[in-house]
Scaffold this motif. Sequence first.
Motif, short mmCIF file in Angstrom:
data_model
loop_
_atom_site.label_atom_id
_atom_site.label_comp_id
_atom_site.label_asym_id
_atom_site.label_seq_id
_atom_site.Cartn_x
_atom_site.Cartn_y
_atom_site.Cartn_z
N ILE A 76 9.18 -0.13 -19.11
CA ILE A 76 8.39 -1.37 -19.15
C ILE A 76 7.82 -1.58 -17.74
CG2 ILE A 76 8.44 -3.88 -19.49
CD1 ILE A 76 10.81 -3.48 -21.38
N ASN A 77 6.51 -1.78 -17.66
CA ASN A 77 5.91 -2.10 -16.36
C ASN A 77 5.10 -3.39 -16.46
OD1 ASN A 77 4.96 -2.22 -13.79
ND2 ASN A 77 3.59 -0.45 -13.95
N VAL A 78 5.68 -4.47 -15.94
CA VAL A 78 4.96 -5.74 -15.85
C VAL A 78 4.79 -6.11 -14.37
CG1 VAL A 78 5.71 -6.64 -18.09
CG2 VAL A 78 7.09 -7.08 -16.07
N ALA A 79 4.95 -5.11 -13.46
CA ALA A 79 4.87 -5.42 -12.02
C ALA A 79 3.46 -5.13 -11.49
CB ALA A 79 5.94 -4.66 -11.26
N ARG A 80 3.18 -3.86 -11.20
CA ARG A 80 1.83 -3.48 -10.78
C ARG A 80 1.54 -2.06 -11.27
NH1 ARG A 80 0.83 -7.95 -10.36
NH2 ARG A 80 -0.05 -9.14 -8.65
N GLY A 81 0.29 -1.85 -11.71
CA GLY A 81 -0.10 -0.55 -12.25
C GLY A 81 0.07 0.58 -11.26
N GLY A 82 -0.23 0.30 -10.00
CA GLY A 82 -0.17 1.34 -8.98
C GLY A 82 1.23 1.88 -8.73
N LEU A 83 2.26 1.23 -9.28
CA LEU A 83 3.63 1.68 -9.03
C LEU A 83 3.99 2.95 -9.79
CD1 LEU A 83 5.44 -1.78 -9.23
CD2 LEU A 83 5.21 -0.35 -7.18
N ILE A 84 3.24 3.25 -10.82
CA ILE A 84 3.60 4.37 -11.70
C ILE A 84 2.38 5.27 -11.88
CG2 ILE A 84 3.13 3.18 -13.89
CD1 ILE A 84 5.89 4.27 -14.81
N ASP A 85 2.60 6.58 -11.85
CA ASP A 85 1.52 7.53 -12.06
C ASP A 85 1.15 7.47 -13.55
OD1 ASP A 85 0.08 9.83 -12.72
OD2 ASP A 85 1.07 11.04 -11.18
N GLU A 86 -0.02 6.89 -13.85
CA GLU A 86 -0.39 6.64 -15.25
C GLU A 86 -0.56 7.92 -16.06
OE1 GLU A 86 -3.85 4.04 -15.27
OE2 GLU A 86 -2.56 2.32 -14.84
N GLN A 87 -1.08 8.98 -15.41
CA GLN A 87 -1.26 10.25 -16.12
C GLN A 87 0.11 10.84 -16.47
OE1 GLN A 87 -3.91 11.48 -17.40
NE2 GLN A 87 -3.00 13.43 -18.08
N ALA A 88 1.04 10.75 -15.52
CA ALA A 88 2.40 11.27 -15.76
C ALA A 88 3.07 10.47 -16.88
CB ALA A 88 3.22 11.19 -14.49
N LEU A 89 2.84 9.17 -16.90
CA LEU A 89 3.42 8.32 -17.95
C LEU A 89 2.83 8.74 -19.31
CD1 LEU A 89 5.19 5.85 -18.70
CD2 LEU A 89 3.18 4.41 -18.36
N TYR A 90 1.52 8.95 -19.32
CA TYR A 90 0.86 9.38 -20.56
C TYR A 90 1.50 10.68 -21.07
CZ TYR A 90 -2.57 11.50 -23.63
OH TYR A 90 -3.16 12.10 -24.71
N GLU A 91 1.68 11.65 -20.16
CA GLU A 91 2.21 12.95 -20.59
C GLU A 91 3.66 12.83 -21.09
OE1 GLU A 91 1.31 15.52 -17.25
OE2 GLU A 91 -0.85 15.18 -17.62
N ALA A 92 4.47 12.03 -20.39
CA ALA A 92 5.88 11.87 -20.81
C ALA A 92 5.97 11.18 -22.17
CB ALA A 92 6.64 11.09 -19.76
N GLY A 130 0.81 -1.22 0.00
CA GLY A 130 0.00 0.00 0.00
C GLY A 130 0.84 1.26 0.00
N GLY A 131 1.90 1.28 0.81
CA GLY A 131 2.68 2.50 0.98
C GLY A 131 3.50 2.90 -0.24
N GLU A 132 3.63 1.99 -1.20
CA GLU A 132 4.51 2.29 -2.33
C GLU A 132 3.76 2.76 -3.57
OE1 GLU A 132 6.16 -1.51 -2.39
OE2 GLU A 132 7.99 -0.96 -1.36
N CYS A 133 2.45 3.04 -3.42
CA CYS A 133 1.66 3.43 -4.59
C CYS A 133 2.28 4.65 -5.27
CB CYS A 133 0.23 3.72 -4.19
SG CYS A 133 -0.71 2.20 -4.06
N SER A 134 2.28 4.66 -6.58
CA SER A 134 2.85 5.74 -7.39
C SER A 134 4.27 6.07 -6.96
CB SER A 134 1.97 6.99 -7.38
OG SER A 134 0.93 6.81 -8.30
N LEU A 135 5.07 5.03 -6.87
CA LEU A 135 6.49 5.16 -6.59
C LEU A 135 7.14 6.05 -7.65
CD1 LEU A 135 8.41 3.67 -4.61
CD2 LEU A 135 8.76 1.96 -6.39
N PHE A 136 6.66 5.92 -8.91
CA PHE A 136 7.21 6.71 -10.01
C PHE A 136 6.23 7.81 -10.42
CE2 PHE A 136 9.67 2.95 -9.90
CZ PHE A 136 10.95 3.45 -10.06
N THR A 137 6.66 9.04 -10.13
CA THR A 137 5.83 10.22 -10.38
C THR A 137 6.34 10.92 -11.65
OG1 THR A 137 7.38 11.56 -9.14
CG2 THR A 137 5.57 10.54 -7.89
#
Length: 305
Positions: free
Chosen positions: A225-241, A204-211
């Motif tokens: 590449i993210n094959v671990a868990r979706g919650g680890l990366i901010d999806e909106q930030a990934l979209y923008e980058a 739980g505490g590691e959600c959006s590790l990558f901002t």
Amino acid sequence: MKIAITTSSFARFSEAPLQLLRQEHIDYVLNPLGRKLTENETIDLLQDCVAVAAGTEPLTARVMDALPGLKVISRCGTGMDNVDMEAARARGIAVRNTPDGPTQAVAELTLGLALDLMRQVSRMDRELRSGVWKKRMGNLLGGKRLGIVGMGRIGRAVADIFTPLGVQVAFNDPVSCCGDYPCMPVEELLGWADILSLHCSMTGGECSLFTAEHLRRMKRGSWVINVARGGLIDEQALYEALADGHLAGAAVDVFGNEPYTGPLSSLDNVILTPHIGSYAKEARIRMETDTIANLIDALRAAGVK
Ligand SMILES: NC(=O)C1=CN([C@@H]2O[C@H](COP(=O)(O)OP(=O)(O)OC[C@H]3O[C@@H](n4cnc5c(N)ncnc54)[C@H](O)[C@@H]3O)[C@@H](O)[C@H]2O)C=CC1
Ligand SMILES: O=C(O)C(=O)COP(=O)(O)O
């Protein structure tokens, strides 16, 4: 005695795990929806069950409270982020998983996705089918730097698969050591890597590790590449980058909300797969057999069987 099997596609390739249950005179009910269940669907299906062969549905304190007869959660998979471990412990529910079953399958998928990103195979396949014959220039995988976040079972398997192809590997992991590859602080790894690949577990505490800030620290023109868990990366930030070209491309198998219907689908430089990291026949058979063996073992240890 009845159990529920919520993990999807169960026994599609081998009857052996079901035979194991029959031998032990354990009745079972299968997930009728063939997809990840919600909390309420889980509660409905697990009524009167002493154990669950679980997928990635939310096994929260609320679910456990609604199922006082539940004694064992046996995950068909590695990640435990969908199970409230504290709540399970407090209620005396035994929790198991299958740590070795998915390793090779996820590592091989990671290699396939990396090669696809380098040569834009999926993109040109889409284009050709829609009548566009366009030769896109790719990149070599050999000579690239691969930054692995999470050097557990899958991270190590990935490192060992990529290295013979001439890929330089470094990693970040606060716990696991691995003398064969250099370990770097995550900020350094972000700036070093051409390809960043996530293989860490999520609590739980590691959600959006990558901002957004982390992604900006990556080199312009690099890949994720993210094959671990979706919650680890901010999806909106990934979209923008990806949309503004800071990242050259990404391959994503796991999402904050699954099934995924979000904006990444509109980008050409993204490969999306529906959480199929472990979906290799051989891996699933092993995971399913291990799941049922663990479940029976835990029922015995709990004195229920
Ligand atoms: N796409 C898919 O279908 C699948 C996805 N997975 C995901 O892959 C994850 C890893 O699996 P395994 O390697 O078998 O687990 P593992 O438990 O062997 O390794 C996980 C590693 O991540 C490290 N870690 C945890 N938090 C970290 C952080 N913040 N930064 C860096 N490292 C961190 C841990 O220290 C550990 O070494 C699972 O937890 C699961 O979420 C696993 C199987 C299939
Ligand atoms: O093993 C894991 O952690 C997985 O991600 C497997 O996911 P699944 O249960 O196959 O949807």
